[in-house]
Scaffold this active site. Structure first.
Site, PDB file in Angstrom:
ATOM      1  CG  ASP A 110       2.559  11.958  -6.216  1.00  0.00           C
ATOM      2  OD1 ASP A 110       3.045  10.917  -5.442  1.00  0.00           O
ATOM      3  OD2 ASP A 110       1.383  11.979  -5.812  1.00  0.00           O
ATOM      4  CE1 TYR A 233       5.026   1.534  12.341  1.00  0.00           C
ATOM      5  CE2 TYR A 233       3.763  -0.280  12.025  1.00  0.00           C
ATOM      6  CZ  TYR A 233       4.679   0.436  11.655  1.00  0.00           C
ATOM      7  OH  TYR A 233       4.810   0.459  10.450  1.00  0.00           O
TER       8      TYR A 233
END
Length: 391
Positions: A110, A233
């Site tokens: 991660d 967006y």
């Protein structure tokens, strides 16, 4: 194992190791054919296994002969299940890089975590590497914070709902979608996941550890797009995160770092496939740009980032300090024609006005399917290892 595509929504749950290896080789050949670029001697790519991150690593290594350290977060294979596509991409990259004698280590974990950041620091120090370039290409749906809580990003508008055309990727039918507005908490979480905070943490750590050369450069990726997609967006929850990314670049520049946001072209990725309205826009855009001879894939974009746009030695930017790799997409004649086709969508045949096949082909290619020269009826060895992997 005979590997076939199993598509659920905007995700394919299988990946073809031979197909992905062939696709990586095609991108390597593309970069080599275009000629040398300058990516610096050593490049860190955070988010290196798919899309723009993978292409940046390929362009840097095979176009610029750079040593690369990649950070990925991918699933290895099991006896009954293929690995994730990013796993096979990285394995193929490492195999070809080894043949060229290039440094090619990869850390799987991660990227938001302190543990992975420390592994990068330790690896660079152990190998005597100092970075010329850091590419930040993390596109995750969620993030675990330092206190252990998990937050997720959302694809919603800001302020009020928005209704427009969209395409059902399964039936290829045009319909309408209404996207609800995000709450303040959802916007905050989306910024936390997809904004610039983690980028700043990475660069601050690398600088404090003495792992950046004095003229090192870093770039993160963004998108702006046309007015058609702005409510979902640019002006939506994800747009708030991208604005935070731009602010992060400004903060890093104030700290004396050469930091840029590269505004890239709309392309088929796992992320873009999940955004309502965007797949229809991309299908129309592909139709226009292919007819005009201006269409690019992610590898073409990243070859231009290190080449024409000179990221390393004097980045070419607009007045807002953005590197504009979306210049061919946002060309006025191109956008005018896309708008004309958008207005016809739902009235005319989609096969006439949109490149649906190109969209589908690119989506399946993300997972190694439909690549030329691959025998998909043959058994594929899914148990593939990554050379230079650190877990």
């Amino acid at each position: 194992m005979i590997v076939e595509p199993k598509v659920r929504g905007f995700i394919c749950t299988t990946a073809h190791p031979v197909g992905l290896k062939a696709a990586v080789k095609e991108d390597i050949d593309f970069v080599r054919a275009r000629g040398a670029v300058n990516a610096g001697k050593t490049v860190l790519v955070i988010g290196a296994s798919m899309g723009y991150g993978l292409s940046a690593r390929i362009a840097a290594a095979f176009g610029g002969k750079a040593d690369t350290l990649g950070v990925i977060f991918d699933r290895p294979p099991t006896q009954s299940r293929t690995a994730s596509a990013g796993w096979y991409n990285t394995a193929a990259f490492a195999e070809y890089a080894a043949k060229d004698g290039l440094y090619r280590k990869t850390i799987n974990g991660d990227a938001y975590s302190a543990e992975v950041k420390q592994k990068v620091v330790d690896t660079l120090k152990a190998d005597g590497k100092v970075l010329d370039c850091v590419i930040y290409s993390v596109a995750a749906p969620r993030r675990t914070l330092k206190d252990g809580t998990s937050v997720s990003s959302v694809l919603k508008t800001v302020g009020k709902p928005f209704t427009n055309k969209t395409i059902d990727l399964r039936t290829k039918e045009i319909g309408e979608v209404t996207i609800p507005p995000a709450t303040d908490e959802e916007i905050k979480n989306t910024v936390s996941v997809m904004g610039g905070e983690d980028w700043i943490e990475w660069m601050t750590l690398l600088k404090s550890e003495g792992l950046l050369k004095g003229d090192a450069v870093t770039a993160a990726f963004s998108y702006i797009g046309p007015s058609i997609t702005h409510p979902i967006y640019k002006d939506g929850s994800i747009g708030m995160a991208k604005k935070d990314l731009a602010l992060a670049a400004e903060k890093l520049r104030r700290q004396g770092l050469r930091a840029f946001v590269s505004v890239n072209k709309a392309l088929v990725t796992q992320s873009s496939s999940a955004i309502p309205i965007v797949p229809l826009y991309i299908s129309l855009l592909y139709k226009v740009m292919k007819e005009r001879g201006t269409h690019e894939t992610t590898i073409g974009q990243m070859q231009r980032l290190f080449g024409e746009k000179r990221l390393i030695d004097g980045a070419v930017t607009d007045d807002d300090a953005f590197i504009r790799l979306d210049d061919l997409e946002m060309d006025e004649p191109t956008q005018s024609e896309v708008k004309r086709l958008w207005d016809k969508a739902g009235k005319a045949s989609l096969d006439e006005i949109a490149d649906l096949k190109g969209y589908d082909d690119d989506f399946l290619r993300l997972f190694g399917f439909g690549v030329k020269g691959v025998d998909y009826a043959a058994d594929a060895d899914v148990d593939v290892k990554i050379d230079g992997l650190i877990e």
